[in-house]
Design an enzyme around this catalytic site. Structure first.
Site, PDB file in Angstrom:
ATOM      1  N   LYS A 137      -0.602 -32.503  28.735  1.00 60.33           N
ATOM      2  CA  LYS A 137      -0.955 -32.225  27.293  1.00 60.33           C
ATOM      3  C   LYS A 137       0.005 -31.556  26.601  1.00 60.33           C
ATOM      4  O   LYS A 137       0.933 -31.031  27.060  1.00 60.33           O
ATOM      5  CB  LYS A 137      -2.503 -32.020  27.196  1.00 60.33           C
ATOM      6  CG  LYS A 137      -3.492 -32.668  27.928  1.00 60.33           C
ATOM      7  CD  LYS A 137      -3.262 -34.471  27.447  1.00 60.33           C
ATOM      8  CE  LYS A 137      -3.822 -34.957  26.109  1.00 60.33           C
ATOM      9  NZ  LYS A 137      -3.734 -36.197  25.750  1.00 60.33           N
ATOM     10  N   HIS A 193       3.295 -36.390  22.104  1.00 63.12           N
ATOM     11  CA  HIS A 193       2.662 -37.007  20.953  1.00 63.12           C
ATOM     12  C   HIS A 193       3.248 -37.037  19.743  1.00 63.12           C
ATOM     13  O   HIS A 193       2.553 -36.319  18.650  1.00 63.12           O
ATOM     14  CB  HIS A 193       0.988 -36.860  20.916  1.00 63.12           C
ATOM     15  CG  HIS A 193       0.457 -37.076  22.372  1.00 63.12           C
ATOM     16  ND1 HIS A 193       0.159 -38.413  22.913  1.00 63.12           N
ATOM     17  CD2 HIS A 193      -0.162 -36.032  23.243  1.00 63.12           C
ATOM     18  CE1 HIS A 193      -0.388 -38.202  23.904  1.00 63.12           C
ATOM     19  NE2 HIS A 193      -0.594 -36.972  24.197  1.00 63.12           N
ATOM     20  N   LEU A 246      -9.316 -39.142  28.299  1.00 61.27           N
ATOM     21  CA  LEU A 246     -10.545 -39.570  29.078  1.00 61.27           C
ATOM     22  C   LEU A 246     -10.215 -39.531  30.582  1.00 61.27           C
ATOM     23  O   LEU A 246     -11.303 -39.192  31.212  1.00 61.27           O
ATOM     24  CB  LEU A 246     -10.337 -41.017  28.472  1.00 61.27           C
ATOM     25  CG  LEU A 246     -11.508 -41.458  27.543  1.00 61.27           C
ATOM     26  CD1 LEU A 246     -11.131 -42.794  26.937  1.00 61.27           C
ATOM     27  CD2 LEU A 246     -13.058 -41.121  27.630  1.00 61.27           C
TER      28      LEU A 246
END
Length: 377
Positions: free
Chosen positions: A78, A96, A325
């Site tokens: 992440k 991202h 998720l």
């Protein structure tokens, strides 16, 4: 010895228990002559001792910032913590920031300002353009699990009471048992099971969502699989709202398309839909095909109510939009992802000639070129 140094950083996002390397893949790299350093982590599903047992060097959490050699690849999953210091290393992670998500310029600019490079895991692709390693299947699987639990919860609790927090499951069997228990409770309250509609059902993510519904006992007749053929006419689709209890969006969006559902479709007095799981969770993407919410949810607060005029107003409607998720099943999803990534990591010893890494670096340079000039140096 390859001389390649890989530094596995500890994840800092709350409830993120996954890992880009597992003890299995760490051992494979060590056996290939790689120098692997692993930061200790209290939230990773794999114990520090599991990495130590295969020969990895353990260091303190977050120490890559000061102690990692400049030629080490900093590997993670992440986003990095929100800091502003320039980045001098080559980072391999999901950043991202290539689809102009909120704050992308600030995130991306850290690498050119420090002379570093981002090799974004989201955009590592093979010769056919397919991602070499992805969490899509696990994301769909986990998203469907939470969606079914939310459907059952809504039937047995007051309308505005949200689904409680969730924590990672130690294994898939425990997750299935939990969903089955909730499903049976919901079926007793409703007198029937849910109708589930999955868009993107032919992809990795959609396959995972469909498989979970089957694993918990939802019959084939209650699973609607949509993909390109069913959506080619363009949305919005009233059938999603009127015919399904649960809608799971599993598409990977690369360009603007008409929305799948919107305020107009939700105003139908025939509305049956009560749960939306947007597995893609592109909340800030201006092209989000599920433009009925604007909050990314978390495992602490898995759902957000839809704040739009609704037909059939006695029914609730909430959205799950958790952007990690697969962390619901961190061990299985990490093993699946890391095994898929391993062949590419083994090509780092010849990165200049490895197509997957050359393409990733070219993409990084292109996106840096789109930054405002004052953010490039």
């Amino acid at each position: 010895m390859s001389g390649i140094k890989i530094w596995l950083r500890a994840e800092t996002k709350p409830a993120e228990a996954r890992s880009a390397l597992t003890p299995t893949t760490c051992k494979a790299l060590l056996d290939a002559g790689y120098d692997v350093t692993v930061e200790r982590s209290k939230q990773r599903i794999f114990d520090d001792d599991e990495f130590a047992a295969v020969g990895a060097r353990l260091v303190e959490e977050g120490s890559w910032e000061k102690d990692a050699p400049k030629d080490a690849y900093i590997l993670g999953l992440k986003e990095l913590p929100e800091k502003d210091f320039p980045l001098e290393h080559v980072h391999i992670s999901f950043a991202h920031c290539y689809k102009q998500q909120a704050g992308w310029e600030k995130v991306l600019s850290r690498w050119p300002r420090g002379g570093g490079t981002l090799l974004d895991l989201e955009f590592l692709t093979d010769e056919r353009g397919r991602r070499v390693a992805a969490f899509g299947y696990s994301a769909g699987y986990a998203g469907a699990a939470l969606a079914i639990k939310n459907w059952a919860w809504q039937l047995t609790h007051p309308k505005n009471e949200p689904l409680p927090s969730e924590k990672p499951y130690a294994n898939e069997k425990l997750l299935i048992e939990s969903v089955k228990e909730a499903l049976e409770t919901g079926k007793k309250a409703a007198g029937r099971g849910p109708k589930v509609l999955v868009i993107g059902a032919l992809g990795r993510c959609g396959n995972g969502a469909v498989q979970l519904t089957k694993d918990v006992g939802i019959p084939e007749s209650d699973i609607m699989r949509w993909d390109i053929e069913e959506t080619k006419k363009g949305g919005p689709f009233q059938e999603i709202v009127d015919d399904a209890d649960i809608f799971i969006n599993c598409i990977y969006l690369s360009s603007k398309i008409p929305p799948f559902i919107n305020a107009e479709t939700l105003s139908s007095p025939k509305r049956r839909l009560t749960v939306v799981c947007d597995v893609s969770a592109d909340t800030t993407n201006p092209n989000n095909p599920v433009p009925i919410y604007n909050v990314t949810t978390t495992f602490d607060k898995p759902t957000v109510p839809v704040d739009l005029p609704l037909g059939n107003p006695e029914l609730p409607l909430s959205v799950i939009s958790i952007d990690h998720l697969p962390s619901l099943l961190p061990r299985e999803s990490s093993e699946m992802f890391s095994q898929a990534l391993l062949p590419s990591l083994l090509q780092l010893k010849d990165r200049e000639n490895a197509r997957v890494w050359k393409q990733a670096e070219e993409l990084f340079k292109y996106h840096v070129s789109t930054l405002p000039e004052h953010l490039r140096a």
